[in-house]
Enzyme design. Structure first.
Site, PDB file in Angstrom:
ATOM      1  N   LYS A  16       0.851  -1.201   0.000  1.00 25.05           N
ATOM      2  CA  LYS A  16       0.000   0.000   0.000  1.00 25.05           C
ATOM      3  C   LYS A  16       0.881   1.243   0.000  1.00 25.05           C
ATOM      4  O   LYS A  16       1.915   1.299   0.691  1.00 25.05           O
ATOM      5  CB  LYS A  16      -0.889  -0.034   1.243  1.00 25.05           C
ATOM      6  CG  LYS A  16      -1.943   1.062   1.339  1.00 25.05           C
ATOM      7  CD  LYS A  16      -2.852   0.801   2.560  1.00 25.05           C
ATOM      8  CE  LYS A  16      -3.936   1.867   2.689  1.00 25.05           C
ATOM      9  NZ  LYS A  16      -4.768   1.649   3.885  1.00 25.05           N
ATOM     10  N   SER A  47      -9.540   1.878   3.234  1.00 19.41           N
ATOM     11  CA  SER A  47      -8.700   2.621   2.320  1.00 19.41           C
ATOM     12  C   SER A  47      -7.703   1.735   1.548  1.00 19.41           C
ATOM     13  O   SER A  47      -7.057   2.232   0.633  1.00 19.41           O
ATOM     14  CB  SER A  47      -7.916   3.687   3.085  1.00 19.41           C
ATOM     15  OG  SER A  47      -7.145   3.103   4.104  1.00 19.41           O
ATOM     16  N   SER A  53      -9.773  -0.477   7.405  1.00 16.50           N
ATOM     17  CA  SER A  53      -9.239  -0.310   6.052  1.00 16.50           C
ATOM     18  C   SER A  53      -8.555  -1.504   5.430  1.00 16.50           C
ATOM     19  O   SER A  53      -8.170  -1.414   4.270  1.00 16.50           O
ATOM     20  CB  SER A  53      -8.249   0.863   6.035  1.00 16.50           C
ATOM     21  OG  SER A  53      -8.950   2.059   6.248  1.00 16.50           O
TER      22      SER A  53
END
Lengths: 107, 461, 455
Positions: C53, C128, C152
């Site tokens: 990420k 996210s 997330s």
């Protein structure tokens, strides 16, 4: 508790954010909308606060302290700061001057 | 604080090096970097608090003080706010009206910001983050000081205490000691404090005193004319000897303190605190008082000798090597200090050991060497080392006491200065000094002046 | 296949998909095939292509956090978790898309465009960590690193039909994880299977002296736990997570999953976590408050993008106003307000009290003989792109079942438990602090018995 536009402006100043008039109006509305939902917290009964519960907290929090030794090896930097900094001269980060007064605020 | 490394990362604390050469992700505030607490900084902070007689709290909390400034890399400073390391101390000092006391409200730890240099780069401010993250202790007093002179005296004593405790260089020019002074006036007899102003940017104790004098005069003028004093921050300009207001447009003082979620609360054990207490030396005032009682010194002399921990140690060592305290005190404060000044040395490099000085003092006391000659001996030992007795021998500095030799010199002087002799015998008794001096010259300073004096007086009746 | 071959293949597949006519926009940066290296051919992750990420600092790729303010930012140091993954032989093949600074539940808040859900490209992949979830779900990589502050990792895992784990707070180092809300953030792992996600977690977990909030407890055998079975475990089902208005289809899936656990030897018990209703208001005070402080460093002074202006204040304002997206600004404003003088006690203080009570709820239930809890991961499956962008509250409510674990610091995992109208659905297992092994055992059984959603 609702936030007026002037108050929202002051918050924006604290956060070093700048909004156009319309944008600020909309944001103020959204903030108030969110705060309305946050109002639910008002119904919470009394009690102590805690950032971390003792049991669930990492042991470090119970040991409660410092790193093992003074001399921790600082993490190295893979590239020069001159490559990272947006404006760099003579070994310094350079920023535009403060409006008006020169000051050395210090800690 | 005099730590090797910064408060929240492993970079070295260095003064005056290439800019931005002692930085890492943590003190640069790079995305993703995290602080870890330096145990040595905690130790020194505890020592500082104990030296000021504060209560050290076993639990204290790191908080974030949020504001924007280019030399504040994270946009917040990690400090202690609601739950500081220590509170409630007290410090005695010698004020303008005798012994005085200042209460210490609190002492807490925080990290330093970097340096912003405004005049180095045209149309810009240069930022050096070497200093960012340096461990600091902030000490706050109660408003107990009553005059600029007292403020200065307080600072002098504070610096002395912190040097004794070996926690900081306390050098205002280098920035290892910084002072913000808050001052207010109130009508005599009133109990409520008046509006205060804060003075920043002073870089010497005399500067603090001057700035306070000027500001007190200014406030008095305002108040005398029925005006009110605005609460504001004033910057001291040492060159001009003036204070100017640091009025900023935005309301920048909502710091939005909250406990730093990246750091656990600082939890100390009482054994850690006691260990720090054990590391404290005898503090200046206690030592001074002890010198007065143990050695019969005057308050002034004891004060001078305990100025630094080194001078007190030196003096005591001289006494323990069997010198008489009063002589030891005079020698240390007088000739030794003068010689060190001349040689630009301090006790850490001065070659005359306490034992050697004690020996020299003995030799003067028993008449082996005159006072004057002893000073020469001191200088030689300071330069070349060696023992006083061997220096005396090598340089032939032993005092001459042999009466026949002395009489010879005296005769020679009497014959050489018939004028002065008859004037002396005619009533100008002061001339004996001149004649003794002439004998001293002839003897290259080795004649025992008291004996010479006695012989001359006998001869010239 | 040689150890580098898998990674090379992955890079090829990523480039083909993302460069083609129907990209998912899961990746913000992809490795150059020539730069691929396996640092440890014997490691637990030897040769495995890994997606990371884009809020985890890496030296070989930019770290943008999905924001314009860090466009082109190359971190001079590497995050601990990426270091450890590489040391175990993993090959980082790219950085994945996310909601800007991890603030969001759909990956629509990225400054670099939304990521699409591989199961239905008209829908969000969740957020996210949407890019990481989509990358795994699309079969581009078997594992990915994400971060979980309010759900997330778990919620996108549920939306994309894969596995997502959030460890106990303090289990995994946050050094190098760009902070959003420091007391809630944890690095999480995503994988096609429970074993894959567990393997990655095993490698990155453990004390890090550079993170004062990381814990020194030894890491249990997470891989071994997956197959250990659930005989005798007591599974609590909190009433508050199966409210009356819950989608009936979802309720069916939950009950089916519980039935499987019972057959496998677990006991099911209804429990109550009475302060659950304060979770969202609490989270949306605490997280923005911490974020407002954590994001102050994006000022254009030392790194990142700077909007040149004549004076310092204007520079700050322009850089931040132009560099930060609207959701981030909204949360900074909210957080600044909650911390400001006069409002601290009312908002931040009260939220801290709520947090403690939510934590106490879990503690009492666990102390009362409950071994793990089971809940739906999200009240709905993946929603349509744009559907919740008008009302921030609607978006925030998608976290309602996941934020409590972050507030209390307990570990959680989302595993696929079926599908609703063709869209994957996740079930969430929550375990007591430090007992990731228990939660993995439950997840393992569910995976075996339910076969998961088709990828």
């Amino acid at each position: 508790m609702s936030v007026g536009r002037e108050h929202a402006e002051r918050i924006a100043v604290l956060a070093r954010l700048h909004f156009g008039a319309e944008e600020l109006d909309r944001l103020t509305e959204e903030l108030n909308h969110i705060l309305q939902h946050v109002e639910a917290l008002k119904n919470l009964e009394d009690g102590p606060a805690a950032v971390h519960s003792e049991e669930g907290a990492p042991q470090a929090w119970q040991r409660g302290s410092t790193r093992g030794s003074e001399a921790e090896v600082p993490d190295t930097l893979d590239q020069g700061l001159n490559e990272v900094g947006p404006d760099w001269a003579e070994g310094f980060f350079v920023v535009p001057p403060l409006p008006g007064i020169h000051k050395d605020e210090g800690a | 604080m005099r730590t090797e490394r910064k408060l929240f990362c492993g970079n070295r604390v260095v003064f005056g090096d290439e800019p931005n050469s002692h930085v890492c992700p943590v003190c640069l505030g790079l995305p993703g970097a995290l602080p870890t607490t330096n145990p040595r900084a905690v130790e020194l902070a505890i020592r500082t608090a104990l030296a000021l007689d504060c209560t050290v709290h076993l639990i204290s909390v790191w908080e974030r003080k949020n504001y924007f400034y280019p030399d504040l890399p994270k946009g917040y400073q990690i400090t202690q706010f609601e739950m500081p390391l220590a509170t409630g101390g007290i410090m005695k000092y010698d004020g303008s009206e005798g012994e005085a006391m200042v209460r210490i409200r609190r002492a807490h730890m925080e990290e330093d910001a970097g340096k912003s240099i405004h005049d180095r780069i045209p149309m810009g401010t240069a930022v050096d983050l070497n200093r960012a993250g340096t461990p600091l202790v902030e000490i706050v007093t109660e408003p107990d000081l009553r005059s600029p002179a007292d403020a200065r005296a307080f600072l002098t004593t504070l610096k002395q205490i912190l040097e004794y405790a070996d926690v900081s260089d306390c050098n205002m020019e280098e920035g290892s000691l910084r002072v913000d002074a808050n001052v207010s006036l109130r009508p005599a007899g009133a109990s409520e404090l008046g509006a205060k102003t804060e003075i920043k940017n002073v870089n010497s104790f005399s500067g603090v005193e001057r700035a306070l004098e000027i500001e007190i005069a200014r406030q008095a003028e305002v108040l005398d004319h029925g005006g009110t004093v605005d609460q504001e921050t004033l910057l001291w300009d040492d060159h001009k000897g003036q204070l100017r207001s640091m009025r900023s447009k935005e309301d920048s003082h909502d710091y939005r303190y909250f406990p730093d979620p990246d750091l656990p609360p600082l939890v100390l054990t009482s054994s850690l605190v006691e260990a720090a207490r054990d590391c404290l030396p005898e503090l200046p005032r206690s030592r001074r008082d002890r010198f007065i009682t143990d050695y019969g010194l005057s308050c002034y002399d004891a004060g001078v000798l305990t100025q630094t921990i080194a001078s007190g140690d030196y003096f005591e060592s001289v006494v323990k090597a069997s010198a008489e305290p009063k002589s030891a005190a005079n020698w240390v404060m007088g000739p030794v200090q003068a010689l060190m000044n001349e040689r630009c040395e301090d006790l850490s490099v001065f070659r005359v050991s306490a034992r050697a000085l004690a020996e020299l003092i003995e030799l003067v006391a028993d008449g082996t060497v005159s006072d004057t000659a002893a000073k020469k001996v001191l200088a030689v030992v300071a330069e070349d080392g060696g023992s006083p007795s061997s220096v005396i021998e090598e340089h032939g500095l032993a005092q001459v006491r042999d009466n026949s030799q002395l009489e010879q010199w005296v005769q020679a002087v009497i014959e050489a200065h018939p004028d002065e002799v008859s004037r002396y015998q005619g009533g100008e008794k002061r001339l004996i000094g001149f004649l003794v001096g002439q004998v001293m010259r002839r003897s290259s300073g080795t004649a025992d002046p008291r004996r010479v004096n006695a012989i001359l007086m006998k001869e010239l009746i | 296949m040689t150890t580098l071959a898998k990674a090379a293949h992955a890079v090829g597949a990523i480039q083909e998909l993302e460069g083609g006519r129907t990209p998912l926009n899961a990746f913000l940066a992809v490795a150059h095939p020539e730069s691929l290296v396996v640092a440890n051919p014997e490691g637990l992750l030897a040769g495995i292509p890994l997606a990371v990420k884009d809020n985890l600092a890496t030296t070989g790729f930019d770290t943008t956090c999905g924001s314009k303010v860090l466009e082109g930012y190359r971190s001079p140091y590497e995050s601990t978790v990426v270091r450890r993954a590489k040391a175990a032989g993993a090959v980082v093949v790219g950085k994945t898309n996310l909601d800007e600074f991890a603030m969001g539940s759909s990956t629509e808040n990225s400054a670099y465009g939304p990521t699409l859900n591989p199961h239905d490209r008209s829908r969000v992949p969740g957020g996210s960590s949407g890019g990481s979830a989509a990358a795994v779900a699309a079969g581009l990589v078997p594992m990915a690193l994400g971060s979980d502050t309010g759900g997330s990792v778990r919620q996108p895992a549920a939306f994309c039909g894969i596995v997502g784990i959030k460890p106990t707070y303090g289990r995994v180092s946050r050094y190098g994880l760009v902070a959003y809300a420091s007391s809630l953030d944890q690095v999480g792992t995503l994988g096609r299977t429970v074993t894959d996600a567990a393997r990655l977690l095993q490698v990155v977990s453990g004390y890090d002296e550079r993170d004062a909030t990381s814990d020194e407890r030894p890491v249990p055998d997470l891989l071994g736990a997956v197959d250990q079975g659930v005989e005798g475990l007591v599974v609590g089902v909190p009433d508050e997570y199966l409210p009356d208005g819950l989608d009936p289809a979802l309720r069916v899936l939950v009950n089916t999953a519980l039935g499987e656990l019972e057959e496998a030897g677990a006991q099911i018990r209804r429990v109550s976590l009475p302060h659950t209703r304060y979770a969202i208001p609490c989270y949306y005070v605490l997280a923005p408050a911490e974020a407002s402080s954590n994001l102050s460093r994006y000022d254009g002074v030392r790194y990142g993008v700077r909007c040149a202006e004549a004076d310092l204040i204007s520079m700050y304002q322009a850089t931040r106003s132009q560099g930060l997206g609207i959701e981030v600004k909204r949360r900074i404003m909210l957080g600044t307000y909650a911390l400001s003088a006069g409002y601290y006690d009312e908002y931040y203080g009260t939220a801290q009290r709520a947090r403690r009570m939510i934590t106490e709820d879990f503690r009492s239930v666990f102390d009362d003989g409950v071994d793990v809890l089971f809940t739906p991961t999200s009240p709905t499956p993946a929603f349509k792109i744009g559907e919740r962008m008008d009302d921030p509250i609607e978006m925030y409510l998608s976290d309602v079942f996941t934020v409590t674990a972050n507030l209390a610091g307990i570990p959680g995992i989302s595993v696929p438990i079926g599908s609703i109208r063709g869209l994957p659905v996740g079930g969430q297992v929550l375990a007591p602090w430090w007992q990731e092994d228990r939660m993995l055992a439950i997840a393992g059984v569910l995976e075996t018995r339910l076969q998961g959603a088709e990828v």
